[in-house]
Design an enzyme around this catalytic site. Structure first.
Site, PDB file in Angstrom:
ATOM      1  N   TYR A 116       5.802  -3.856  14.915  1.00  0.00           N
ATOM      2  CA  TYR A 116       4.568  -4.589  14.640  1.00  0.00           C
ATOM      3  C   TYR A 116       4.073  -5.424  15.823  1.00  0.00           C
ATOM      4  CZ  TYR A 116       5.536  -3.198   9.842  1.00  0.00           C
ATOM      5  OH  TYR A 116       5.774  -2.458   8.710  1.00  0.00           O
ATOM      6  N   ASP A 175      -7.339  -0.164  -8.458  1.00  0.00           N
ATOM      7  CA  ASP A 175      -8.365  -0.371  -9.489  1.00  0.00           C
ATOM      8  C   ASP A 175      -9.352  -1.465  -9.084  1.00  0.00           C
ATOM      9  OD1 ASP A 175      -7.259   1.599 -11.056  1.00  0.00           O
ATOM     10  OD2 ASP A 175      -6.237   0.237 -12.441  1.00  0.00           O
ATOM     11  N   HIS A 213      -3.811  -0.636   8.913  1.00  0.00           N
ATOM     12  CA  HIS A 213      -2.377  -0.841   9.162  1.00  0.00           C
ATOM     13  C   HIS A 213      -2.158  -0.980  10.658  1.00  0.00           C
ATOM     14  CE1 HIS A 213      -1.420   0.354   5.037  1.00  0.00           C
ATOM     15  NE2 HIS A 213      -2.293   1.325   5.197  1.00  0.00           N
TER      16      HIS A 213
END
Ligand code: DHK
Length: 151
Positions: free
Chosen positions: A24, A89, A102
């Site tokens: 990361y 949803d 990402h």
């Protein structure tokens, strides 16, 4: 008044900078926020920058982005990417483009990271550009807004 981009970060993103830096990188979430604010300002957009380790809080923030008619949402769902029907949803329920973002290329990692409940309902997906992906996502939202006003 400037339109707002919501930048929402999921679980463990608060540990950016110390968390698996070989994957990361060394930039912190504060650095990501600064990059988002700079990029948004270049596109005359305001920013709501948030992080949560709790799924329901992210659902509520997506609903808030919808209610406030945000220009778009940059969403790094992190660990909820592969599990969250509730976030899927919530995205479906709002009329705001969501850019799934990402830091890493999730397709070049473990096989199970490739299945995203979010990709199915996202306007676009960005992964593998490191934290620069957030800037690309904001530029994308700005471009979507401009195209809309031309049509
Ligand atoms: C961040 C995470 O926390 C993981 O759960 C995802 C994503 C990848 C990232 O690359 O930003 O699988």
């Amino acid at each position: 008044m400037a339109k707002t981009v919501f930048v929402l970060n999921g679980p463990n993103m608060n540990l950016l900078g110390t968390r698996e830096p070989h994957l990361y990188g060394h930039a912190t979430l504060k650095d990501v926020e600064a990059l988002c604010r700079k990029t948004a300002a270049e596109h005359k957009l305001a920013v709501e920058f948030r992080q949560s380790n709790h799924e329901g809080e992210i659902v509520e923030w997506l609903q808030e982005a919808g209610a406030k008619k945000a220009a778009g949402v940059v969403l790094n769902p992190a660990g909820f990417t592969t599990t969250s029907v509730a976030i899927h949803d919530a995205i479906k329920a709002i009329a705001v483009p969501v850019i799934e973002t990402h830091i890493t290329n999730i397709h070049a990692r473990e096989e199970w990271r490739r299945h995203s409940y979010v990709s199915l309902v996202a306007k676009a997906v960005i992964c593998g550009f490191g934290i620069e992906g957030y800037a690309l996502a904001i530029a994308g939202i700005a471009a979507l807004g401009q195209n809309k006003s031309k049509r």
